[in-house]
Each structure stands twice: as structure tokens, then as C-alpha cells.
Design a protein around this motif. Structure first.
Motif, PDB file in Angstrom:
ATOM      1  N   GLU B  15       9.408  -1.946  89.778  1.00  0.00           N
ATOM      2  CA  GLU B  15       8.232  -2.495  90.494  1.00  0.00           C
ATOM      3  C   GLU B  15       7.176  -1.396  90.569  1.00  0.00           C
ATOM      4  O   GLU B  15       7.495  -0.211  90.376  1.00  0.00           O
ATOM      5  CB  GLU B  15       8.626  -2.930  91.911  1.00  0.00           C
ATOM      6  N   PRO B  16       5.931  -1.740  90.849  1.00  0.00           N
ATOM      7  CA  PRO B  16       4.900  -0.702  90.963  1.00  0.00           C
ATOM      8  C   PRO B  16       5.265   0.295  92.063  1.00  0.00           C
ATOM      9  O   PRO B  16       5.770  -0.108  93.115  1.00  0.00           O
ATOM     10  CB  PRO B  16       3.643  -1.489  91.317  1.00  0.00           C
ATOM     11  N   LYS B  17       5.012   1.582  91.788  1.00  0.00           N
ATOM     12  CA  LYS B  17       5.362   2.611  92.779  1.00  0.00           C
ATOM     13  C   LYS B  17       4.254   3.640  92.868  1.00  0.00           C
ATOM     14  O   LYS B  17       3.557   3.907  91.881  1.00  0.00           O
ATOM     15  CB  LYS B  17       6.652   3.321  92.361  1.00  0.00           C
ATOM     16  N   HIS B  18       4.152   4.274  94.036  1.00  0.00           N
ATOM     17  CA  HIS B  18       3.213   5.394  94.173  1.00  0.00           C
ATOM     18  C   HIS B  18       3.938   6.693  93.835  1.00  0.00           C
ATOM     19  O   HIS B  18       5.171   6.698  93.631  1.00  0.00           O
ATOM     20  CB  HIS B  18       2.624   5.429  95.593  1.00  0.00           C
ATOM     21  N   GLY B  19       3.183   7.797  93.772  1.00  0.00           N
ATOM     22  CA  GLY B  19       3.718   9.061  93.279  1.00  0.00           C
ATOM     23  C   GLY B  19       5.000   9.520  93.958  1.00  0.00           C
ATOM     24  O   GLY B  19       5.988   9.833  93.281  1.00  0.00           O
ATOM     25  N   ARG B  58      -2.555  -0.942  92.102  1.00  0.00           N
ATOM     26  CA  ARG B  58      -3.461  -1.099  93.247  1.00  0.00           C
ATOM     27  C   ARG B  58      -3.640   0.244  93.934  1.00  0.00           C
ATOM     28  O   ARG B  58      -2.888   1.189  93.665  1.00  0.00           O
ATOM     29  CB  ARG B  58      -2.921  -2.142  94.224  1.00  0.00           C
ATOM     30  N   GLU B  59      -4.634   0.306  94.793  1.00  0.00           N
ATOM     31  CA  GLU B  59      -4.900   1.527  95.548  1.00  0.00           C
ATOM     32  C   GLU B  59      -4.933   1.182  97.026  1.00  0.00           C
ATOM     33  O   GLU B  59      -5.348   0.078  97.400  1.00  0.00           O
ATOM     34  CB  GLU B  59      -6.249   2.132  95.142  1.00  0.00           C
ATOM     35  N   GLU B  60      -4.500   2.116  97.841  1.00  0.00           N
ATOM     36  CA  GLU B  60      -4.646   1.909  99.287  1.00  0.00           C
ATOM     37  C   GLU B  60      -4.898   3.266  99.942  1.00  0.00           C
ATOM     38  O   GLU B  60      -4.642   4.314  99.345  1.00  0.00           O
ATOM     39  CB  GLU B  60      -3.418   1.212  99.867  1.00  0.00           C
ATOM     40  N   ILE B  61      -5.420   3.219 101.135  1.00  0.00           N
ATOM     41  CA  ILE B  61      -5.672   4.457 101.878  1.00  0.00           C
ATOM     42  C   ILE B  61      -4.596   4.591 102.956  1.00  0.00           C
ATOM     43  O   ILE B  61      -4.441   3.698 103.784  1.00  0.00           O
ATOM     44  CB  ILE B  61      -7.075   4.444 102.540  1.00  0.00           C
ATOM     45  N   VAL B  62      -3.856   5.679 102.889  1.00  0.00           N
ATOM     46  CA  VAL B  62      -2.806   5.940 103.882  1.00  0.00           C
ATOM     47  C   VAL B  62      -3.082   7.308 104.494  1.00  0.00           C
ATOM     48  O   VAL B  62      -3.172   8.305 103.775  1.00  0.00           O
ATOM     49  CB  VAL B  62      -1.402   5.930 103.219  1.00  0.00           C
ATOM     50  N   ALA B  63      -3.252   7.353 105.817  1.00  0.00           N
ATOM     51  CA  ALA B  63      -3.563   8.591 106.543  1.00  0.00           C
ATOM     52  C   ALA B  63      -4.775   9.284 105.909  1.00  0.00           C
ATOM     53  O   ALA B  63      -4.724  10.481 105.593  1.00  0.00           O
ATOM     54  CB  ALA B  63      -2.358   9.526 106.566  1.00  0.00           C
ATOM     55  N   SER B  64      -5.839   8.508 105.688  1.00  0.00           N
ATOM     56  CA  SER B  64      -7.112   8.991 105.116  1.00  0.00           C
ATOM     57  C   SER B  64      -6.951   9.553 103.709  1.00  0.00           C
ATOM     58  O   SER B  64      -7.773  10.347 103.251  1.00  0.00           O
ATOM     59  CB  SER B  64      -7.737  10.081 105.998  1.00  0.00           C
ATOM     60  N   ARG B  65      -5.874   9.193 103.065  1.00  0.00           N
ATOM     61  CA  ARG B  65      -5.660   9.729 101.720  1.00  0.00           C
ATOM     62  C   ARG B  65      -5.404   8.582 100.737  1.00  0.00           C
ATOM     63  O   ARG B  65      -4.760   7.587 101.098  1.00  0.00           O
ATOM     64  CB  ARG B  65      -4.451  10.668 101.743  1.00  0.00           C
ATOM     65  N   LEU B  66      -5.934   8.768  99.514  1.00  0.00           N
ATOM     66  CA  LEU B  66      -5.753   7.718  98.498  1.00  0.00           C
ATOM     67  C   LEU B  66      -4.297   7.658  98.047  1.00  0.00           C
ATOM     68  O   LEU B  66      -3.679   8.695  97.810  1.00  0.00           O
ATOM     69  CB  LEU B  66      -6.658   8.035  97.292  1.00  0.00           C
ATOM     70  N   ARG B  67      -3.790   6.453  97.965  1.00  0.00           N
ATOM     71  CA  ARG B  67      -2.450   6.280  97.400  1.00  0.00           C
ATOM     72  C   ARG B  67      -2.544   5.232  96.289  1.00  0.00           C
ATOM     73  O   ARG B  67      -3.003   4.108  96.529  1.00  0.00           O
ATOM     74  CB  ARG B  67      -1.477   5.826  98.481  1.00  0.00           C
ATOM     75  N   ARG B  68      -2.138   5.606  95.094  1.00  0.00           N
ATOM     76  CA  ARG B  68      -2.199   4.675  93.966  1.00  0.00           C
ATOM     77  C   ARG B  68      -0.793   4.214  93.594  1.00  0.00           C
ATOM     78  O   ARG B  68       0.118   5.028  93.547  1.00  0.00           O
ATOM     79  CB  ARG B  68      -2.789   5.384  92.731  1.00  0.00           C
ATOM     80  N   TYR B  69      -0.706   2.939  93.282  1.00  0.00           N
ATOM     81  CA  TYR B  69       0.555   2.408  92.771  1.00  0.00           C
ATOM     82  C   TYR B  69       0.399   2.212  91.269  1.00  0.00           C
ATOM     83  O   TYR B  69      -0.607   1.670  90.813  1.00  0.00           O
ATOM     84  CB  TYR B  69       0.871   1.064  93.440  1.00  0.00           C
ATOM     85  N   TYR B  70       1.392   2.671  90.524  1.00  0.00           N
ATOM     86  CA  TYR B  70       1.357   2.545  89.068  1.00  0.00           C
ATOM     87  C   TYR B  70       2.372   1.512  88.620  1.00  0.00           C
ATOM     88  O   TYR B  70       3.428   1.351  89.245  1.00  0.00           O
ATOM     89  CB  TYR B  70       1.685   3.895  88.403  1.00  0.00           C
ATOM     90  N   ARG B  71       2.036   0.836  87.514  1.00  0.00           N
ATOM     91  CA  ARG B  71       2.994  -0.129  86.950  1.00  0.00           C
ATOM     92  C   ARG B  71       3.061   0.036  85.432  1.00  0.00           C
ATOM     93  O   ARG B  71       2.128   0.568  84.813  1.00  0.00           O
ATOM     94  CB  ARG B  71       2.606  -1.559  87.323  1.00  0.00           C
TER      95      ARG B  71
END
Lengths: 368, 110
Positions: B15-19, B58-71
Motif C-alpha cells: 500500500e502507499p507508504k511515507h518515508g 498523496r501529501e499531508e502536513i503532520v506537525a507542520s511538516r510535509l509527509r508524502r506517501y509513495y506508491r
């Protein structure tokens, strides 16, 4: 956020600053998030293994290794195009002279002249460099270009004590030659057709090929007038009617000048059609040689005019050598810096505009 | 394809995951043998993106930081499948040789 984490974040920031700007722009925020997520609760210093890994990856990306950011890829693309164009230019120059001299000599006395051996090595080197510049065989293309460039330099250095003005006149070509060899060495696996497009690369290379044969065509169609006393003059169509051999320079007339100008414009058009970041870098790469070509005649005017009048000729003084070597290096460094700063500036402006747009949209969506 | 790239593609095949999730999943997949460093992870992710093997989901902001999910992309799926076949073939060949090696007199397990 705890004080420990703030200290750790600052230290990671310093390590991430080692990465190329483009890579930072794309991944810095994410990398920081991952680094902090993997940190122990009271950790204040980056781990030794993590630090070594970050430094190793940053250095690898800085030297253009695989995975380099987009800005570095633009430099690699520009280096590939610059290397190819200069190698084509030098090969065209050498082939043009050879064709005109061989065919011009044949027109005058029916004998085929042998091209001086000193230029064979350079021509072979440029040929190898051009042939392999289109491929991923970076080392072969670079080796060919280095052999050719150093051969050109060596010939000029050997002739320098007796003909110093010639070295100064062709210095810009030597700068281009060495620059092309360096560019083909650092381009990585990037190929010029990737930046210019296959069709434009073919058109540009064909234009160089036409330029290479035009002087030979001009010489073979030139009018040779013979006089009773054994003298002769040779005049290309629409060109000067040159008595003797015009000091060894080949004749050129309408055939060389008009299609030659068209070919030059075609080459320029192909280069201008490269994407903007590559084009900017190409300007920074070509600027030193072009500036030398413009600046040397007025700056060295006295030297160029008078040196050959002395026997032995007057040689360059250390200050003049420093100028010839440092000027192109400084100009390239300034050009590269301007490109990087300009792009960073444009990126920041774009970020500001995006933030403004987002704020306006949020404001519009908020119910009053 | 190097081991980090193979393991990252495998992690993203589910599934898509962030770093950070990729690092943890790779550690899990490799039985605790491979812990990816952040520098390596993002060098490989950048290369895989450039090659079209993965993309941002997709991208989201978590604790004022960018988080990208890759697939994984379709191309990435094909490459991973081909690499899996290649590695399995090599592993089978190695296993077959080793079983023969153990049966020879004087080379069996002590």
C-alpha cells in the motif's frame, strides 16, 4: 517540542544543508520528519551511522551521482550539450581547413597536400569524442576530447616561442576545447539528445556536417588565374581574388558564407530551443570563450601588433598569463552563481505567490 | 537493481507508504537485517521516481511538516515482478548446488 529535539533538529539541518539545493527543495522537509521520527526521546546528537550516511549521500549527489536533484541534472544536460557542440565545432573547424587546403592545393598545381601531422591526433580525438558524445560511454567520449584538447594546446605551446600572437588569438578556442573535455567528463550518463530532443540534435549535427564540407566545395569551385610569370591567384565565388595562398588561409566565398551563415543560425536555433534551465547553463558555459574572443583583441592589441616585429618575438608577461587563465574561470564561476541564485530567487517568488493564492482561497471559503 | 531499491519497491507493493513507514517495513521484510538510513532512502526514492517506478500518492502536513506517501506504478510493478523472478531463479540455483554439495562425501554438515 523538547529542547533536546530542537538541538537535534538544528544539527540535522546542518547536515541536510550539505545536500544540493534541488534535492533539499524536494525532500528536506520529509527527510527531517523521518530523521526526527527515528530519533530516541532524549537524543541530542545525530547518530554516527546516520551522520556518515547523510554526508556520503550528499557528497554523492553533489558530484552528480545517480539520484541527483533536478538542478544538478540540468547541469549534467548542459554539460552534455556543451561538450557535443564544442567537439562538433572543433572537428568542423579542422575538417574545413583540411578540405580547403587539400582541394585548394589540388586546384592550383594538381597535387594533393598532406595535412600536417600535428593536427591528425586532434582530429582523431574530436571524431571519437563526437561519435561517443551521443552514447552513455562517458569515458570514451571524454578520453577522445581530452586527447584532442591537449593535442591542440600542445601544438600551440610548441609554436608559442616563435609565434606567440597566434596562441593569444586562438586562446578562446583552447578554453572551449579544455572546457568541452571537462564537460564530457562530468556529464555522467546524460546524453545531449535528452536535452535538445533527437530531431534537433540530428538537425544541429547535420548543420555542422554541412559547415565542415563547405570550404572544400568553395575551394574546389574557386577560379584559379595563372599569369605568364608562373604566378597565380585563386578566388572563390564572390570572395577575394587572393594572390598566392593568402598566407596559408583558405579562400572563402559565397558558397561558404551564405549557407554557412544559415547553418550557424540553425545551430543557434537548436540550442535556443533547449529548455530554459539548460539554456541558462549553456550561456554560463559559453560566456568565458565568447568574452575572451571579444576582449582579447582590444586588451592585447599592442602585444598582437608588435610581438612579431621583434626577433625573437616578445613573449607574454606573467600578468597577461594570469589574465588569460583567471578571466575565463572567474567568468564561468560568476555565471554559474548567477544562474543558481536567479533560479533560487524565482523559486522563492513562486512559493510566495502560491502561499498568497492559498491564503486568498482559504479566506474566500471561510463563511463570514 | 540494488537491494535497497528492491526492498523499497517491495514495501510499496502493499500500500502507499511515507518515508518512515518504508524504513520500518523494510526492516520487517528483511527480518531485521536491513535498516535503511534516511540519506539512502531518499536517494533511492528520487531515483525510482525519476525512473517512473514509483510516484507520489498523496501529501499531508503532520506537525507542520510535509509527509508524502509513495506508491508503486505499473512500470514499478513489472520491474519488481521481473526482479523477483530473477532472484528466485538465482536462489533456487544456489539451493540446488548447496544440496548437492552437502551430499558429497566429506562435505556434509559436521
Amino acid at each position: 517540542m523538547s529542547e533536546h529535539h530542537e538541538q537535534l533538529e538544528r544539527r540535522y539541518e546542518r547536515l541536510l544543508a550539505l545536500f544540493p539545493a534541488a534535492h533539499r527543495r524536494e525532500y528536506e522537509d520529509e527527510m527531517m520528519g523521518v530523521l526526527l521520527a527515528g530519533a530516541a526521546p532524549q537524543q541530542r546528537y545525530p547518530g554516527l551511522g546516520e551522520t556518515a550516511n547523510l554526508i556520503r549521500c550528499a557528497v554523492w549527489l553533489r558530484v552528480g551521482g545517480r539520484g541527483a536533484g533536478s538542478a544538478d541534472r540540468y547541469w549534467a544536460s548542459a554539460a552534455a550539450v556543451f561538450g557535443l557542440v564544442v567537439c562538433l565545432m572543433m572537428l568542423t573547424y579542422r575538417l574545413g581547413i583540411m578540405g580547403a587546403e587539400v582541394l585548394g592545393g589540388w586546384r592550383i598545381d594538381g597535387r594533393l597536400l598532406i595535412v600536417p601531422g600535428q593536427w591528425w591526433l586532434a582530429m582523431a580525438g574530436w571524431t571519437v569524442a563526437v561519435a561517443f558524445a551521443f552514447t552513455r560511454f562517458r569515458l570514451v567520449a571524454a578520453a577522445g576530447a581530452w586527447v584532442a584538447a591537449l593535442s591542440e594546446v600542445a601544438v600551440e605551446i610548441i609554436g608559442y616561442p616563435s609565434w606567440p600572437s597566434h596562441l593569444v588569438e586562438v586562446w578562446w578556442m583552447l578554453v572551449l576545447s579544455v572546457g568541452a573535455a571537462f564537460a564530457l567528463t562530468v556529464r555522467g550518463r546524460t546524453r545531449p539528445q535528452g536535452a535538445l530532443g533527437v530531431r534537433r540534435t540530428v538537425v544541429m549535427s547535420s548543420a555542422f556536417a554541412v559547415l565542415a564540407v563547405l570550404p572544400a566545395v568553395d575551394a574546389s569551385l574557386a577560379v584559379v588565374t595563372r599569369y605568364g610569370d608562373g604566378g597565380f591567384s585563386i578566388g572563390a565565388l564572390g570572395g577575394y581574388n587572393a594572390p598566392g595562398w593568402l598566407g596559408g588561409h583558405h579562400v572563402s566565398g559565397v558558397i561558404t558564407l551564405v549557407p554557412g551563415l544559415i547553418c550557424a543560425l540553425v545551430i543557434l536555433y537548436c540550442l535556443l530551443r533547449a529548455e530554459a534551465p539548460v539554456r541558462r547553463r549553456l550561456v554560463a558555459m559559453f560566456a568565458p570563450a565568447l568574452a575572451l574572443n571579444l576582449v582579447v583583441p582590444p586588451v592585447f592589441n599592442g602585444f598582437l601588433v608588435s610581438t612579431q616585429r621583434f626577433n625573437p618575438p616578445v613573449l607574454l608577461v606573467p600578468g597577461q598569463w594570469v589574465f588569460l587563465i583567471v578571466f575565463p574561470l572567474v567568468l564561468f564561476a560568476v555565471g554559474a552563481l548567477l544562474v543558481v541564485r536567479g533560479e533560487r530567487h524565482a523559486h522563492l517568488i513562486e512559493l510566495g505567490r502560491a502561499a498568497e493564492r492559498e491564503a486568498r482561497l482559504k479566506q474566500a471559503a471561510t463563511p463570514s | 537493481m540494488g537491494e535497497p531499491a528492491f526492498l523499497i519497491l517491495t514495501a510499496l507493493a502493499g500500500e502507499p507508504k511515507h518515508g518512515y513507514a518504508v524504513i520500518e517495513d523494510v526492516l520487517d521484510i528483511s527480518g531485521g537485517q536491513v535498516r535503511l538510513h534516511t540519506g539512502t532512502l531518499y536517494s533511492v526514492l528520487d531515483r525510482l521516481r525519476e525512473g517512473g517506478l514509483i510516484e507520489v500518492d498523496r501529501e499531508e502536513i503532520v506537525a507542520s511538516r510535509l509527509r508524502r506517501y509513495y506508491r508503486l506504478t505499473g512500470v514499478g510493478q513489472e520491474r519488481l515482478a521481473a526482479e523477483t523472478v530473477r532472484l528466485r531463479r538465482n536462489a533456487d540455483a544456489a539451493a540446488a548446488r548447496l544440496s548437492g554439495f552437502a551430499l558429497r562425501p566429506g562435505t556434509g554438515a559436521a
